[in-house]
Design an enzyme around this catalytic site. Structure first.
Site, PDB file in Angstrom:
ATOM      1  N   ASP A 126       0.835  -1.195   0.000  1.00  0.00           N
ATOM      2  CA  ASP A 126       0.000   0.000   0.000  1.00  0.00           C
ATOM      3  C   ASP A 126       0.868   1.242   0.000  1.00  0.00           C
ATOM      4  O   ASP A 126       1.611   1.492   0.943  1.00  0.00           O
ATOM      5  CB  ASP A 126      -0.900  -0.006   1.231  1.00  0.00           C
ATOM      6  CG  ASP A 126      -1.731   1.253   1.309  1.00  0.00           C
ATOM      7  OD1 ASP A 126      -2.015   1.831   0.254  1.00  0.00           O
ATOM      8  OD2 ASP A 126      -2.072   1.681   2.430  1.00  0.00           O
TER       9      ASP A 126
ATOM     10  N   ASP B 298       0.643   7.896  -7.742  1.00  0.00           N
ATOM     11  CA  ASP B 298       0.192   6.828  -6.858  1.00  0.00           C
ATOM     12  C   ASP B 298      -0.314   5.642  -7.638  1.00  0.00           C
ATOM     13  O   ASP B 298      -1.370   5.700  -8.249  1.00  0.00           O
ATOM     14  CB  ASP B 298      -0.921   7.319  -5.936  1.00  0.00           C
ATOM     15  CG  ASP B 298      -1.296   6.234  -4.956  1.00  0.00           C
ATOM     16  OD1 ASP B 298      -0.631   6.134  -3.922  1.00  0.00           O
ATOM     17  OD2 ASP B 298      -2.219   5.463  -5.245  1.00  0.00           O
TER      18      ASP B 298
HETATM   19  C1  LIG Z   1       3.618   1.070  -6.538  1.00  0.00           C
HETATM   20  O1  LIG Z   1       3.344  -0.269  -6.883  1.00  0.00           O
HETATM   21  C2  LIG Z   1       4.096  -1.181  -6.164  1.00  0.00           C
HETATM   22  C3  LIG Z   1       3.866  -2.543  -6.711  1.00  0.00           C
HETATM   23  O2  LIG Z   1       4.514  -2.680  -7.924  1.00  0.00           O
HETATM   24  C4  LIG Z   1       3.724  -1.082  -4.720  1.00  0.00           C
HETATM   25  O3  LIG Z   1       4.658  -1.809  -4.014  1.00  0.00           O
HETATM   26  C5  LIG Z   1       3.795   0.313  -4.186  1.00  0.00           C
HETATM   27  O4  LIG Z   1       3.090   0.406  -3.009  1.00  0.00           O
HETATM   28  C6  LIG Z   1       3.337   1.387  -5.110  1.00  0.00           C
HETATM   29  N1  LIG Z   1       4.021   2.598  -4.655  1.00  0.00           N
HETATM   30  C7  LIG Z   1       3.696   3.846  -4.932  1.00  0.00           C
HETATM   31  C8  LIG Z   1       4.482   4.938  -4.310  1.00  0.00           C
HETATM   32  O5  LIG Z   1       2.776   4.132  -5.633  1.00  0.00           O
END
Ligand SMILES: *[C@@H]1O[C@H](CO)[C@@H](O)[C@H](O)[C@H]1NC(C)=O
Ligand SMILES: *[C@@H]1O[C@H](CO)[C@@H](O)[C@H](O)[C@H]1NC(C)=O
Ligand SMILES: *[C@@H]1O[C@H](CO)[C@@H](O)[C@H](O)[C@H]1NC(C)=O
Ligand SMILES: *[C@@H]1O[C@H](CO)[C@@H](O)[C@H](O)[C@H]1NC(C)=O
Ligand SMILES: *[C@@H]1O[C@H](CO)[C@@H](O)[C@H](O)[C@H]1NC(C)=O
Ligand SMILES: *[C@@H]1O[C@H](CO)[C@@H](O)[C@H](O)[C@H]1NC(C)=O
Ligand SMILES: *[C@@H]1O[C@H](CO)[C@@H](O)[C@H](O)[C@H]1NC(C)=O
Ligand SMILES: *[C@@H]1O[C@H](CO)[C@@H](O)[C@H](O)[C@H]1NC(C)=O
Ligand SMILES: *[C@@H]1O[C@H](CO)[C@@H](O)[C@H](O)[C@H]1NC(C)=O
Length: 460
Positions: free
Chosen positions: A164, A352
């Site tokens: 998350d 995000d």
């Molecule tokens: C982006 O996606 C990844 C999975 O590939 C996840 O671990 C992460 O929480 C997300 N991070 C952001 C900053 O959006």
């Protein structure tokens, strides 16, 4: 709050899971790469209602990022009702109990009779099947989440954690866990002193409330292994009490928050910061390559400590200073459609990938869609675009244009190749662009907590 996968219980059938997880430590570079599975939950809701759930989530997230209270559950429920009014094939018995403004929370459970997209028949004019079911309709439910597997305790056991980006706590359910509905916490792996000899309970309490769920319990120490890196005595949370959205989840035993640690309610470093403190790598960098199910691949990965140079074109790399917010907000420098620049008002983008869509201020959404051949604004205020669009939409960050794959401009086409589909660019009343998977699937995306920068490059 932003949570990748809080969901209605009974109906959720993950379409993809169970891949063996083989951590790949890149020894020479000191990076740690873990495969990430994208899990699509089949909520059977009409595509436009899922689209609205995503916009509801977006509204919550941008409000939080701006430090504002954000829309109430009542408002979000009303959004869903309003959206349902514009779905012609929907039976007019969207029977969610009306919001009662006197209640602190809204019980959205009820019998809903909804049109279901016809999954099997991909011909243009296949009439939607009507199905009866009883379900909790989450006002901001997620249809997608990202899951990794880590090992916790002695002996080490596997735990599947939802990643998350919008929160900063790591937790798993404890062996004393009870669900809000009074029964056990589901078919999951649990943690406690009986199953782990290295488990130490500080007895300090913690709790967190997400957009549509909660967890609370005590802060503990135990061994956590992420991609082969061992963190002894890592401090995190066990949950003694969780919402039914978690107990009923078919995959996750807990959650790993990956925001900046400013959002941690447990007041502890996030795993990437803890690993940096332990000297596994120099900077608290987390990098993502999102899997693209549309290409029948589920090959996403998350890399800690650096960037996986095999996953992007280095000549396209840009490093961008982020704002001082706990969220990843960077300047939006421009937008173009098939190479023609489109005037938009917004100058800020909140990155995000927990967000499925690209959600933009209404005026900008109108300006953008007016340049996409065949796009139309629907009665609901949202947009449709041709299912087979080949239009290139590019966003400019750090002086470089990054194009969205035209296939990703369509929200949930479910195999339809002609006619109109719901646009992956949604609109809302805010001044920022919320840049989610629609865009992020095209790029390699990396965040560095220490330098407070976002890195983007063309994914390969
Ligand atoms: C982006 O996606 C990844 C999975 O590939 C996840 O671990 C992460 O929480 C997300 N991070 C952001 C900053 O959006
Ligand atoms: C839905 O339920 C009603 C009454 O329970 C029944 O009459 C109807 O045939 C059901 N429809 C479908 C599509 O299952
Ligand atoms: C519980 O989960 C395990 C592994 O995830 C699975 O093999 C088993 O069938 C599940 N049991 C029930 C009752 O769902
Ligand atoms: C938990 O581990 C931290 C170091 O990570 C240590 O400072 C703390 O004393 C430990 N707490 C308990 C209850 O053992
Ligand atoms: C409570 O939730 C669990 C997990 O979601 C579920 O298995 C169980 O059937 C529910 N019990 C009741 C009484 O609703
Ligand atoms: C980013 O911030 C650093 C200092 O934190 C500064 O030296 C650099 O010039 C900034 N870069 C841009 C493009 O603003
Ligand atoms: C962040 O805060 C620091 C000091 O608090 C300030 O110097 C810097 O300009 C800020 N950066 C941005 C992008 O607002
Ligand atoms: C979109 O971009 C691709 C790759 O840059 C290019 O091949 C294609 O012709 C573009 N399509 C349009 C309609 O401009
Ligand atoms: C930008 O803002 C101006 C002034 O508020 C408004 O007149 C104009 O329509 C907006 N344009 C777009 C594309 O948002």
């Amino acid at each position: 709050m932003q949570l990748l996968a809080l969901l209605a219980c009974a109906l959720l059938v993950p379409s993809l899971h169970g891949h063996p997880i083989r951590p790949r430590a890149q020894r020479n570079s000191g990076l740690l790469t873990l495969p990430v599975r994208r899990v699509e939950r089949n909520t059977d809701l009409h595509v436009d209602l899922r689209h609205q759930q995503n916009i509801n989530r977006a509204q919550r997230l941008v409000a939080r990022a701006a430090g504002l209270p954000g829309p109430s559950d009542v408002e979000l429920l009303q959004n869903l009702h309003r959206r349902a009014e514009f779905i012609p094939e929907l039976e007019r018995r969207f029977n969610i109990p009306q919001a009662n403004a006197g209640l602190p929370t809204i019980e959205t459970s009820g019998i809903a009779k909804l049109a279901v997209e016809n999954d099997d028949d991909t011909s243009d004019n296949a009439p939607p099947k009507l199905a009866n079911f009883s379900s909790v309709i989450e006002i901001d439910g997620a249809d997608t989440s990202y899951v990794i597997t880590v090992q916790i305790g002695t002996p080490a056991r596997d735990f599947n954690l939802i990643l998350d980006s919008g929160s900063g706590d790591l937790w798993v359910s404890s062996d004393q866990c009870t669900s809000e509905n009074g029964s056990g916490c589901g078919n999951h792996t649990f943690l406690g002193s009986d199953v782990s000899s290295s488990f130490v309970n500080s007895r300090k309490k913690w709790s967190i409330t997400y957009g549509s769920g909660f967890a609370n319990g005590e802060i503990v120490n135990d061994t956590i292994v992420i991609a082969g890196m061992v963190m002894n005595d890592h401090t995190f949370g066990v949950a003694h009490s969780i919402s039914s959205s978690f107990s009923g989840d078919t995959i996750a035993d807990g959650l790993m928050g990956l925001s900046k640690s400013g959002l941690s309610t447990q007041g502890v470093p996030t795993p990437v910061e803890a690993l940096r403190n332990l000297g596994f790598f120099k900077s608290a960098i987390t990098s993502y390559r999102l899997p693209r199910l549309i290409d029948n691949e589920n090959n996403g990965e998350v890399t800690f400590g650096g960037l996986d140079e095999t996953k992007f074109d280095p000549s396209t790399r840009v490093d961008i200073n982020a704002s001082n917010s706990s969220f990843w907000i960077i300047p939006l420098e421009g937008v173009s459609v098939d190479g023609q620049s489109v005037a938009v008002n917004s100058t800020e983008a909140l990155m995000d990938n927990g967000t499925t869509l690209l959600v933009v201020p209404t005026a900008d959404a109108v300006a953008l869609h007016s340049q996409i051949p065949g796009a139309k604004q629907q009665g609901s205020g949202q947009f449709s675009i041709p299912c087979d669009t080949t239009t290139n939409v590019s966003l400019r960050f750090g002086g470089r244009d990054f194009a969205i794959d035209p296939k990703d401009l369509v929200f949930a086409s479910r195999g339809r190749k002609t006619g109109d589909c719901t646009s992956g660019i949604g609109s809302f009343d805010d001044d920022k662009w919320l840049v989610g998977d629609t865009f992020l699937k095209a790029v390699y995306f990396s965040t560095n907590v220490d330098a407070n920068t976002v890195t983007l490059a063309k994914a390969i």
